[in-house]
Motif scaffolding. Sequence first.
Motif, PDB file in Angstrom:
ATOM      1  N   HIS A 196       4.885   4.034 -21.332  1.00  0.00           N
ATOM      2  CA  HIS A 196       6.235   3.859 -20.796  1.00  0.00           C
ATOM      3  C   HIS A 196       6.477   4.692 -19.536  1.00  0.00           C
ATOM      4  CE1 HIS A 196       7.131   1.628 -24.407  1.00  0.00           C
ATOM      5  NE2 HIS A 196       6.727   2.649 -25.141  1.00  0.00           N
ATOM      6  N   LEU A 197       5.508   5.475 -19.150  1.00  0.00           N
ATOM      7  CA  LEU A 197       5.654   6.331 -17.978  1.00  0.00           C
ATOM      8  C   LEU A 197       5.678   5.512 -16.692  1.00  0.00           C
ATOM      9  CD1 LEU A 197       5.549   9.396 -17.032  1.00  0.00           C
ATOM     10  CD2 LEU A 197       3.104   8.999 -16.701  1.00  0.00           C
ATOM     11  N   LYS A 198       6.555   5.874 -15.766  1.00  0.00           N
ATOM     12  CA  LYS A 198       6.599   5.282 -14.427  1.00  0.00           C
ATOM     13  C   LYS A 198       6.281   6.386 -13.418  1.00  0.00           C
ATOM     14  CE  LYS A 198       8.166   1.366 -16.093  1.00  0.00           C
ATOM     15  NZ  LYS A 198       7.331   0.147 -16.130  1.00  0.00           N
ATOM     16  N   ILE A 199       5.416   6.071 -12.458  1.00  0.00           N
ATOM     17  CA  ILE A 199       5.009   7.080 -11.474  1.00  0.00           C
ATOM     18  C   ILE A 199       5.464   6.640 -10.085  1.00  0.00           C
ATOM     19  CG2 ILE A 199       3.096   8.378 -10.477  1.00  0.00           C
ATOM     20  CD1 ILE A 199       1.522   7.846 -13.033  1.00  0.00           C
ATOM     21  N   VAL A 200       6.316   7.439  -9.476  1.00  0.00           N
ATOM     22  CA  VAL A 200       6.781   7.183  -8.118  1.00  0.00           C
ATOM     23  C   VAL A 200       5.867   7.929  -7.149  1.00  0.00           C
ATOM     24  CG1 VAL A 200       8.763   7.225  -6.561  1.00  0.00           C
ATOM     25  CG2 VAL A 200       9.124   7.103  -9.039  1.00  0.00           C
ATOM     26  N   SER A 201       5.473   7.259  -6.068  1.00  0.00           N
ATOM     27  CA  SER A 201       4.601   7.910  -5.087  1.00  0.00           C
ATOM     28  C   SER A 201       4.883   7.357  -3.696  1.00  0.00           C
ATOM     29  CB  SER A 201       3.122   7.712  -5.457  1.00  0.00           C
ATOM     30  OG  SER A 201       2.800   6.343  -5.540  1.00  0.00           O
ATOM     31  N   PRO A 218       9.262  13.756 -15.040  1.00  0.00           N
ATOM     32  CA  PRO A 218       8.254  13.402 -14.036  1.00  0.00           C
ATOM     33  C   PRO A 218       8.911  13.123 -12.690  1.00  0.00           C
ATOM     34  CG  PRO A 218       8.004  12.092 -16.049  1.00  0.00           C
ATOM     35  CD  PRO A 218       9.326  12.788 -16.136  1.00  0.00           C
ATOM     36  N   ARG A 219       8.075  12.802 -11.709  1.00  0.00           N
ATOM     37  CA  ARG A 219       8.556  12.549 -10.352  1.00  0.00           C
ATOM     38  C   ARG A 219       9.649  11.487 -10.296  1.00  0.00           C
ATOM     39  NH1 ARG A 219       3.332  11.025  -6.898  1.00  0.00           N
ATOM     40  NH2 ARG A 219       3.005  12.996  -5.823  1.00  0.00           N
ATOM     41  N   GLU A 220      10.689  11.793  -9.514  1.00  0.00           N
ATOM     42  CA  GLU A 220      11.685  10.808  -9.120  1.00  0.00           C
ATOM     43  C   GLU A 220      11.953  11.003  -7.629  1.00  0.00           C
ATOM     44  OE1 GLU A 220      12.767   8.320 -10.802  1.00  0.00           O
ATOM     45  OE2 GLU A 220      12.549   8.837 -12.932  1.00  0.00           O
ATOM     46  N   LEU A 221      12.559  10.002  -7.012  1.00  0.00           N
ATOM     47  CA  LEU A 221      12.839  10.042  -5.586  1.00  0.00           C
ATOM     48  C   LEU A 221      14.171  10.739  -5.328  1.00  0.00           C
ATOM     49  CD1 LEU A 221      11.996   9.046  -2.714  1.00  0.00           C
ATOM     50  CD2 LEU A 221      13.344   6.978  -3.182  1.00  0.00           C
ATOM     51  N   TYR A 222      14.174  11.656  -4.358  1.00  0.00           N
ATOM     52  CA  TYR A 222      15.371  12.391  -3.953  1.00  0.00           C
ATOM     53  C   TYR A 222      15.551  12.260  -2.440  1.00  0.00           C
ATOM     54  CZ  TYR A 222      15.249  14.950  -8.440  1.00  0.00           C
ATOM     55  OH  TYR A 222      15.249  15.293  -9.772  1.00  0.00           O
ATOM     56  N   LYS A 260      19.606  12.953  -6.086  1.00  0.00           N
ATOM     57  CA  LYS A 260      18.620  12.171  -6.824  1.00  0.00           C
ATOM     58  C   LYS A 260      18.912  10.687  -6.633  1.00  0.00           C
ATOM     59  CE  LYS A 260      16.604  11.818 -11.457  1.00  0.00           C
ATOM     60  NZ  LYS A 260      16.724  12.297 -12.849  1.00  0.00           N
ATOM     61  N   LEU A 261      17.861   9.911  -6.286  1.00  0.00           N
ATOM     62  CA  LEU A 261      18.047   8.496  -5.971  1.00  0.00           C
ATOM     63  C   LEU A 261      17.581   7.558  -7.073  1.00  0.00           C
ATOM     64  CD1 LEU A 261      16.899   8.450  -2.220  1.00  0.00           C
ATOM     65  CD2 LEU A 261      19.181   8.859  -3.146  1.00  0.00           C
ATOM     66  N   THR A 262      16.531   7.910  -7.809  1.00  0.00           N
ATOM     67  CA  THR A 262      15.973   6.991  -8.809  1.00  0.00           C
ATOM     68  C   THR A 262      15.937   7.622 -10.190  1.00  0.00           C
ATOM     69  OG1 THR A 262      13.676   7.673  -8.407  1.00  0.00           O
ATOM     70  CG2 THR A 262      14.545   5.863  -7.059  1.00  0.00           C
ATOM     71  N   PHE A 263      15.859   6.753 -11.209  1.00  0.00           N
ATOM     72  CA  PHE A 263      15.857   7.191 -12.603  1.00  0.00           C
ATOM     73  C   PHE A 263      14.859   6.337 -13.395  1.00  0.00           C
ATOM     74  CE2 PHE A 263      19.865   8.162 -10.666  1.00  0.00           C
ATOM     75  CZ  PHE A 263      20.192   9.438 -11.122  1.00  0.00           C
ATOM     76  N   PHE A 264      13.672   6.182 -12.851  1.00  0.00           N
ATOM     77  CA  PHE A 264      12.698   5.275 -13.454  1.00  0.00           C
ATOM     78  C   PHE A 264      12.230   5.740 -14.828  1.00  0.00           C
ATOM     79  CE2 PHE A 264      12.038   3.944  -8.979  1.00  0.00           C
ATOM     80  CZ  PHE A 264      12.181   2.577  -9.151  1.00  0.00           C
TER      81      PHE A 264
END
Length: 648
Positions: free
Chosen positions: A9-14, A358-362, A371-375
């Motif tokens: 279920h993990l989402k990885i933002v890069s 974990p990583r999210e976009l800011y 904070k911009l995303t909540f994946f």
Amino acid sequence: MNKPEDLAHLKIVSSPIITVNGDKVFFTLTSINMDKDRYETNIWVYDLSTNNYAPLTKGPMDQSPEPDRRGEKIAFISRRDAESEKDRGNGIYILDLKYSREPRLVAWFKGGVRGVKWSPDGKYLLAIINEGEPEEDVKHIDDMPIWFNGVGFVYNMSSHLIILDPDSGEYEKITSGKIFVRSASWSNNGRYIAYILSKDRVNPYLSELHIYDLVEKKDRVLLENITTYFTPTWSPDDKYIALIFHRRERGFSTHYKVYLINPDTGEEKCITCGLDRNVLNTLNSDVRAPSNTRELYWDKDYNLYFLVSEKGITHLMAYNPISDQFIEVYGREGFVVDDYSVSLNGKIALLGMTPYEPRELYLYEKDSLRKLTFFNKFYLSRIELGKVEKFVFKASDGAEIDAWIMYPSKTGEKIPWILYIHGGPKTSYGWSFIEELHYLASNGYAIVYGNPRGSDGYSEEFADIRGHYGERDYQDLLEIVDEALKRYSFLDPERIGVSGGSYGGFMTNWIITHTNRFKAAVTQRSISDWISMYGTTDIGHYFVEDQIRCNPWRNPETCLEKSPIKYVENVETPTLIIHSQEDYRCWLDQALMLYNALKLKGVDTKLVIFPGENHDLSRSGRPKHRMERLKEIKEWFDKYLKKKDKQS
């Protein structure tokens, strides 16, 4: 209790790439497809004017978004047209954001392509392509390196710089010969390309900075004998090239530093030498994916941005050569700036993580972080997070040591716990998210982890343990254990395990051959013998000589003295050995030698080999293999650290 399957279920933002004018952020999202046992990536865009975000491509293998300066097109790299998973190739695609919803393939490269960048006028693309194919059957090897971790056989491979016409797909190759081009960038006036290459096949860490003049079709060397894998970055007026490198003043323990270089004369100025900190993100985490961001960015006000690793965080700094002033842009305890990019007007898109997320976009703008995303909201709702605390103490020689503990929300009277040791050794633990540790904490374990001598985030002197592996670093680790027992009454002094990978695997092997204090060990992608490490691995011949100060045919006694295998008669600790079959960084022979020695001695041991995996199994191995690995670790520690009366 968390399960290995929660990883799905993990989402990885890069790859958070902000446009030049700061109106949009392009990024890559990685998801796990359990049916196909693979990672799938597609490209998204966040519109900062509307605060909406949506996918731009469907994937399943799209990455490295690169917008042109107008923000009207993006180029990206994809394997969407690969014939099979064994196909090594990938292609450059372009999506016109104004006129098309379907990307078009510009060019396909059998050996693969990386590092795509638009020219300032948007007419061309700069890219690095791989050439040469491994022989399918018999290998006829007459060059070095033989192989490289995560790639395979590379003895007949090279990489080159090309300029590509995005309309026709035709390209011009700028470089030639048996070299490896590492990175490249356009000057802002579009006339020059600065690039990094390595031509010493025996010592590929030796690099050169070149400048290619597109008008005169001439190439010149600006710097030689440097160590860098990073992207040269031109100042807005092309007066400087900023580059991260070092000259191995302390071997591979040397900090990378930011330099400003005059592109006409080669004159250089080190701007971070006084910081005595590494200007890279070296924090350990197992929730990352590849990125195409740069290490350095300029804004229109002539501020040069870079990351600094320090005492368990990675924070963002800037330097202005006009005022000769440093700017502390953003950094705080408990938060990691994990990746970033900067627009010309100073807006910063960054990836942030904490021990609990974990990583999210800011977006960082006007001294404010948003904070911009909540994946990962769904992923985090399904798992139990351990509680994380930092503790600092004075080692027996007076040095200050940073360490962390993660423990379950309910600790009980006395609980089993595990000392975790990071790899490198010049990496670090800190405030980053590590899925593996939360998994163990939710299953009843406390995890203690810290930064002994040799770690990054401190001075070069602190990091420099060349020739002294297994000495002060070993002592620091045992003192971390002692300090944890003093501070946390719920830690059971009789039920301690130890685990680590790479250098952490070496140190796990060193610990079990020098003390019987630990009741169970899990050693991963480890080193047990420096003699074979020297001659069989992708970096062995120069890494071992630098770090251990030994050569198998000149001073083999030094290699053996620092090899855990020499002391294997001392081992009583039940040991699980985990290794990947295609780990060319620490080859499989390291695990086989240790396993056979322990078996012959009668120590309870088990060897688990993962086929098709390399040194990065715990971070980027196939999802089902990563889950199996977690299960094996837990079951081994359960067998020896959980009280027998609770097992019966």
